[in-house]
Design an enzyme around this catalytic site. Structure first.
Site, PDB file in Angstrom:
ATOM      1  N   ASP A 138      54.905 -21.180  71.997  1.00 33.36           N
ATOM      2  CA  ASP A 138      56.141 -21.936  72.236  1.00 33.36           C
ATOM      3  C   ASP A 138      57.155 -21.262  73.159  1.00 33.36           C
ATOM      4  O   ASP A 138      58.281 -21.748  73.295  1.00 33.36           O
ATOM      5  CB  ASP A 138      56.823 -22.266  70.907  1.00 33.36           C
ATOM      6  CG  ASP A 138      57.233 -21.029  70.125  1.00 33.36           C
ATOM      7  OD1 ASP A 138      56.739 -19.939  70.433  1.00 33.36           O
ATOM      8  OD2 ASP A 138      58.065 -21.165  69.209  1.00 33.36           O
ATOM      9  N   GLU A 139      56.799 -20.176  73.811  1.00 27.35           N
ATOM     10  CA  GLU A 139      57.747 -19.569  74.748  1.00 27.35           C
ATOM     11  C   GLU A 139      57.018 -18.793  75.837  1.00 27.35           C
ATOM     12  O   GLU A 139      55.899 -18.316  75.646  1.00 27.35           O
ATOM     13  CB  GLU A 139      58.737 -18.654  74.015  1.00 27.35           C
ATOM     14  CG  GLU A 139      58.119 -17.487  73.287  1.00 27.35           C
ATOM     15  CD  GLU A 139      59.164 -16.569  72.674  1.00 27.35           C
ATOM     16  OE1 GLU A 139      60.208 -16.319  73.312  1.00 27.35           O
ATOM     17  OE2 GLU A 139      58.937 -16.094  71.542  1.00 27.35           O
ATOM     18  N   ASP A 197      61.958 -21.609  75.936  1.00 23.97           N
ATOM     19  CA  ASP A 197      61.694 -21.510  74.501  1.00 23.97           C
ATOM     20  C   ASP A 197      61.740 -22.913  73.906  1.00 23.97           C
ATOM     21  O   ASP A 197      62.778 -23.585  73.949  1.00 23.97           O
ATOM     22  CB  ASP A 197      62.747 -20.604  73.853  1.00 23.97           C
ATOM     23  CG  ASP A 197      62.389 -20.214  72.425  1.00 23.97           C
ATOM     24  OD1 ASP A 197      61.255 -20.515  71.999  1.00 23.97           O
ATOM     25  OD2 ASP A 197      63.233 -19.605  71.750  1.00 23.97           O
TER      26      ASP A 197
END
Length: 360
Positions: A108-109, A14
């Protein structure tokens, strides 16, 4: 089956305050300062906040007005999604150096199954450290990671030592980790569910574990069985390297509210154009077109039409959207318009996902 699943090694990576961190990386003048990506002090909502802004209670989905009240020195920055996608691709390229079983959740993850990895390294903890170091050295951003036997525990763990940290929950630590975990930290337990849990005397995992399936289903419906399983470390969902989209959408929030359908056609044409590009990029089409209308008082309305055939062409989409727009009178001035395509032809496509399992 459960024994095999418990042998998996899953990493959840993350990125730390991704949008805001990209802006601070690209603009040194913003480093160390409280910034909000998206929104403004007069309208709109915050998409992301830097850690400096979070200290003042600024967070995503908060209105720009409230964010500015919480943090008078807050700096608003316009989002640059093309740049975020560019950085995300760089990060994902690093992931694929370690495993082909990568499941992105957003820009983003992502989940990585490193049970059988390309480096031949038996330690998922060391792999996570190496991946985070490469992201920092090659991209310039920090990331946090959670490592465990399934996606649920890995995701919860990735939030444990943020920012720029990681946590490993080994197989023999899973139950004690979950029992001590505050119920609000359970992935899938939102604010409303947390309050309901509190009213039922459930404050940590250990109280949740004491409840029967029947009790949890009575109070939480279908989610009851999910809560019953995850608190026992049972979450069999594999890391899926191919995700099939169920809908594709595009929307836009306006600086000035629109009060006439005539003024909206030009905006809808622009949104339909963006939607067409996304449909073509994913090589999909759909049968159901939905028009989303958010009014100035923040109430929301959707209008849909399902066709007997698949479409992805901008002109056809716009034709349906116009019909939906004039279907009934507007209730108020409009601050946001969106178009989504559902009932996609991805249902007809077959993806084979191979889930490999080896000893932990």
């Amino acid at each position: 089956m459960q024994e095999e699943v418990s042998n998996r090694k899953i990493i959840h990576v993350d990125m730390d305050a991704f949008y805001a961190s990209v802006e601070q990386m690209d603009n040194p003048a913003l480093r160390g300062k409280p910034i909000a990506v998206g929104g403004s002090e007069v309208r709109g909502v915050v998409s992301a906040a830097s850690y400096e802004a979070r200290k003042f209670g600024v967070k995503s989905a908060m209105s720009g007005i409230v964010a500015k009240k919480n943090c008078p020195d807050l700096i608003f920055v316009k989002p640059r999604f093309d740049r975020y996608k560019e950085i995300s691709k760089q990060i994902q390229k690093i992931f694929y150096d370690y495993t082909d079983l990568v499941e992105p959740l957003s820009l983003d993850e992502a989940y990585l199954d490193v049970t059988h990895n390309k480096k031949g390294n038996p330690s998922a903890t060391l792999l996570a450290q190496e991946i985070r170091a490469r992201i920092f050295n090659e991209v310039g951003l920090t990331a946090s990671a959670g490592i465990s036997i399934n996606k649920f525990v890995a995701k919860v763990a990735s939030d444990y030592n943020k920012p720029n940290g990681q946590k490993t929950v080994n197989p023999d630590e899973v139950i004690s980790f979950l029992e001590a975990l505050p119920i609000r930290k359970f992935y899938g337990v939102g604010k409303v569910t947390t309050e309901k849990m509190y009213q039922l005397g459930i404050f940590t995992g250990i109280e949740l574990r004491d409840k029967s399936v029947a009790f949890l289903e009575k109070h939480f419906g279908k989610m009851g069985n999910y809560f019953h399983d995850v608190v026992r470390g049972i979450h069999n969902s594999p890391v899926k390297s191919s995700r099939i989209a169920k809908s594709v959408a595009a929307e836009h929030t306006f600086d000035i509210n629109l009060s006439s359908e005539i003024f909206m056609i030009e905006k809808l044409e622009m949104i339909a154009s963006s939607l067409e590009k996304r449909l073509k990029r994913h090589n999909v089409s759909g049968k159901t077109v939905t028009l989303k209308i958010k009014y100035s008082d923040f109430t929301q309305q959707t209008r849909s039409k399902t066709l007997p055939y698949f479409i992805a062409d901008k002109s056809l989409i716009l034709e349906i959207v116009k019909e939906l727009l004039y279907q009934e009178r507007l209730k108020n001035s409009v601050r946001l318009l969106g178009i989504s395509m559902n009932n996609l032809n991805t249902d007809e496509k077959k993806f084979v996902v191979v889930q490999l399992k080896f000893e932990f």
